[in-house]
Design a protein around this motif. Structure first.
Motif, PDB file in Angstrom:
ATOM      1  N   LYS A  76       0.833  -1.212   0.000  1.00  0.00           N
ATOM      2  CA  LYS A  76       0.000   0.000   0.000  1.00  0.00           C
ATOM      3  C   LYS A  76       0.864   1.257   0.000  1.00  0.00           C
ATOM      4  CE  LYS A  76      -4.463  -1.416   1.757  1.00  0.00           C
ATOM      5  NZ  LYS A  76      -5.596  -1.033   2.616  1.00  0.00           N
ATOM      6  N   THR A 129      -7.657  -8.355   0.328  1.00  0.00           N
ATOM      7  CA  THR A 129      -7.851  -6.911   0.496  1.00  0.00           C
ATOM      8  C   THR A 129      -7.142  -6.130  -0.609  1.00  0.00           C
ATOM      9  OG1 THR A 129      -8.023  -7.143   2.895  1.00  0.00           O
ATOM     10  CG2 THR A 129      -7.479  -4.953   2.049  1.00  0.00           C
ATOM     11  N   GLU A 133      -9.040  -6.632  -3.920  1.00  0.00           N
ATOM     12  CA  GLU A 133     -10.294  -5.869  -3.984  1.00  0.00           C
ATOM     13  C   GLU A 133     -10.043  -4.381  -4.138  1.00  0.00           C
ATOM     14  OE1 GLU A 133     -12.483  -6.866  -0.518  1.00  0.00           O
ATOM     15  OE2 GLU A 133     -13.149  -8.826  -1.274  1.00  0.00           O
ATOM     16  N   ASP A 134      -8.944  -3.916  -3.552  1.00  0.00           N
ATOM     17  CA  ASP A 134      -8.664  -2.475  -3.585  1.00  0.00           C
ATOM     18  C   ASP A 134      -8.038  -2.014  -4.901  1.00  0.00           C
ATOM     19  OD1 ASP A 134      -9.691  -2.203  -1.092  1.00  0.00           O
ATOM     20  OD2 ASP A 134      -7.758  -2.079  -0.056  1.00  0.00           O
ATOM     21  N   TYR A 135      -7.224  -2.883  -5.515  1.00  0.00           N
ATOM     22  CA  TYR A 135      -6.416  -2.412  -6.636  1.00  0.00           C
ATOM     23  C   TYR A 135      -6.554  -3.197  -7.940  1.00  0.00           C
ATOM     24  CZ  TYR A 135      -4.056  -0.149  -2.697  1.00  0.00           C
ATOM     25  OH  TYR A 135      -3.786   0.576  -1.575  1.00  0.00           O
ATOM     26  N   ASN A 182     -12.780  -1.484 -10.247  1.00  0.00           N
ATOM     27  CA  ASN A 182     -11.452  -0.843 -10.173  1.00  0.00           C
ATOM     28  C   ASN A 182     -10.938  -0.399 -11.537  1.00  0.00           C
ATOM     29  OD1 ASN A 182     -11.225  -1.101  -7.381  1.00  0.00           O
ATOM     30  ND2 ASN A 182     -10.283  -3.119  -7.503  1.00  0.00           N
TER      31      ASN A 182
END
Length: 533
Positions: A97, A125, A128-130, A189
């Motif tokens: 991150k 995580t 899902e975020d990137y 995304n």
């Protein structure tokens, strides 16, 4: 167990060699100021792959980070990959991150080291975020958005009656579809790849209420859009000007906003949410008031078309109210006014919008007459005239057959040319009752017998006048030819249909013919000169 023993042995060795400082093996250099380029060259030279050597590198990179090495971004990347390769997902998550936030480089997740932690919650995580997320729900919402855009285009460019109302309802569906499309880009995304789509639907956030309100006004009254009605769109213009500084940012800056790195524009969320709630609420009240007054006025009407259209408008209004409530529930936490919220609330709001789009598109396909709005714009006398046929007993099959026969009588047989034609004679030709003939004309042509006769007669007159190039025919002769018994009635009917008297129409045609003839003569003269030359 063996892996833990290796780590313990490695740590003990380090402390035995130098008790005051962590030192790597002599081959890798014990200098705490070791530059990253030296570490990277050693990795390539030794082709390092065993766990003990990776742990040594981990210590060196952490040491460089602790000493605030100027190339900290590269350190984040290397620490993220090494931690992932050593199956330490928590540290891998932290450093990944940090690296992405500093570089906006999402390709780090393509490194094979992340396969080691692919089953962990931390990797899920990160994914899902990137990473690009595509599932059946994403494709479903995308499909709905495309349907909505298609509906908007088809309805907006339709040239049939009450185009004004169609533009409003088409625009209403269009802004819903735009929001759904932005939501698809967000949950998948994909918005990181097209950052300029960030908050694109917010530019139309204050159009939902005005478009629906103006649509209702267009179909429940004889509403004509005027210049002062542009005031309904003034709040949208103000909101766009307010958001313009954010819209003018570069793509990277918008990605930073999406990642919550840039918090300068966080106040935009409050402004959008509060202004949209106010707009939706105000227009919901206005639409509800007008709809209530309209229903009171039309309460006596039992005609199927009136009931169908009223049911249609009620359904749209109810869905709009449900959407308003869902948006408030969704917007409170998103705007930061509430601490947190279950993620599925996002899907509830968009699902309601999707239901609205699908319902409107379905009705356009199944009951296209609703969008024509001819019924709602009829005069009271016309409605009452049509309502009297409600219980006539005329079947759909017979109605269709009589309509086709009627068209044949007018188009092929030209019965309108007969100066003694009346409803009784026409009914005999159709082999039906006078009542049925009247009903066919009213329901299928939206006019009475005399209006239909005059329409065909004037159309025939125009064709005759256009073909009379030299103006040899007399107006009274034409009147008798198309079925009129006197010139006065003919002139009155002609002006009502064309807004011109027969003489004015003939003069306009004469001027047009002279103009065309003049062009032709000029062309001949020019050709003649060329031939002489």
């Amino acid at each position: 167990m063996l892996y833990n023993s290796k780590i313990l042995l490695f740590v003990l060795c380090l402390f035995v060699v130098t008790p005051n400082k962590l030192v790597a093996s002599p081959e890798l250099n014990s200098n705490s100021n070791l530059f990253l380029i030296q570490i990277d060259s050693l990795i390539k030279q030794k082709n390092i792959s065993n766990d003990m050597t990776k742990l040594e590198l981990l210590v060196l990179y952490n040491d460089a980070l602790f000493e605030k090495h100027p190339d900290s971004v590269s350190i984040f990347k290397n620490l993220a990959i090494i931690n992932a390769d050593l199956n330490q997902p928590k540290d891998a998550l932290v450093f990944t991150k940090k690296y992405i936030n500093n570089t906006l480089d999402f390709s780090i997740l393509n490194d094979g080291a992340y396969n080691v932690i692919s089953d962990s919650e931390e990797y899920e995580t990160l994914s899902e975020d990137y990473r690009l997320q595509l599932d059946w729900l994403t494709f479903l919402f995308l499909y709905v958005a495309l349907i909505g855009f298609f509906f908007t285009i088809i309805l907006s460019f339709s040239k049939k009656s009450n185009r004004q109302a169609k533009l409003f309802i088409g625009g209403f569906v269009g802004v819903h579809s735009l929001f759904i499309l932005e939501f698809v880009l967000y949950i998948s995304n994909f918005q990181y790849k097209v950052p300029h789509t960030y908050l694109m639907a917010s530019a139309a956030a204050l159009l939902y209420g005005p478009l629906l309100y103006l649509y209702f006004k267009s179909v429940i009254s004889d509403f004509k859009f005027r210049t002062k009605d542009l005031l309904h769109f003034l709040p949208s213009l103000i909101l766009i000007l307010f958001l313009f500084p954010m819209y003018s940012l570069s793509g990277d800056e918008k990605v930073k906003i999406m990642l919550d790195i840039n918090v300068v524009y966080n106040s935009n969320r409050y402004v959008i949410f509060i202004s949209k709630v106010l707009s939706l609420t105000i227009y919901a009240i206005l639409i509800g008031r007008d709809q209530y007054l309209y229903e009171r006025k039309e309460n006596h009407s039992k005609h199927n078309k009136v009931q169908t259209i009223n049911k249609w408008k009620k359904t749209i209004y109810k869905i709009h109210i449900v959407y308003l409530i869902s948006y408030i529930i969704y917007g409170l936490p998103v705007s930061g006014l509430l601490a947190s919220f279950p993620y599925f609330i996002n899907y509830i709001q968009v699902s309601i919008m999707s239901i609205m789009v699908i319902y409107l598109s379905y009705m356009a396909y199944v009951q296209p007459e609703i969008f024509k709005q001819e019924w709602t714009n009829l005069s009271e006398a016309s409605r009452l005239s049509m309502e009297k046929y409600q219980k006539s007993g005329l079947t759909n099959a017979l109605s269709k057959e009589l309509k086709e026969n009627l068209i044949k009588l007018f188009v092929e047989d030209k019965v309108y040319k007969e100066n003694n034609i009346n409803l009784e004679i026409l009914s005999e030709r159709l082999n039906t009752t006078r009542h049925n003939t009247s009903q066919i004309i009213n329901e299928h042509f939206n006019m009475n017998f005399f209006e239909l006769i005059n329409k065909f007669r004037i159309k025939e007159t125009i064709n005759i006048l256009k073909n009379d190039t030299y103006g040899n025919l007399n107006i009274i002769d034409i009147a008798y030819e198309v079925g009129y018994n006197n010139k006065v009635t003919f002139n009155k009917a002609f002006k009502k249909e064309t807004s011109l008297t027969p003489s004015e129409f003939i003069n306009s045609q004469f001027k047009k013919n002279v103009f065309v003839l003049g062009i032709s003569l000029d062309g001949l003269r020019s050709q003649s000169k060329q031939n002489k030359c």
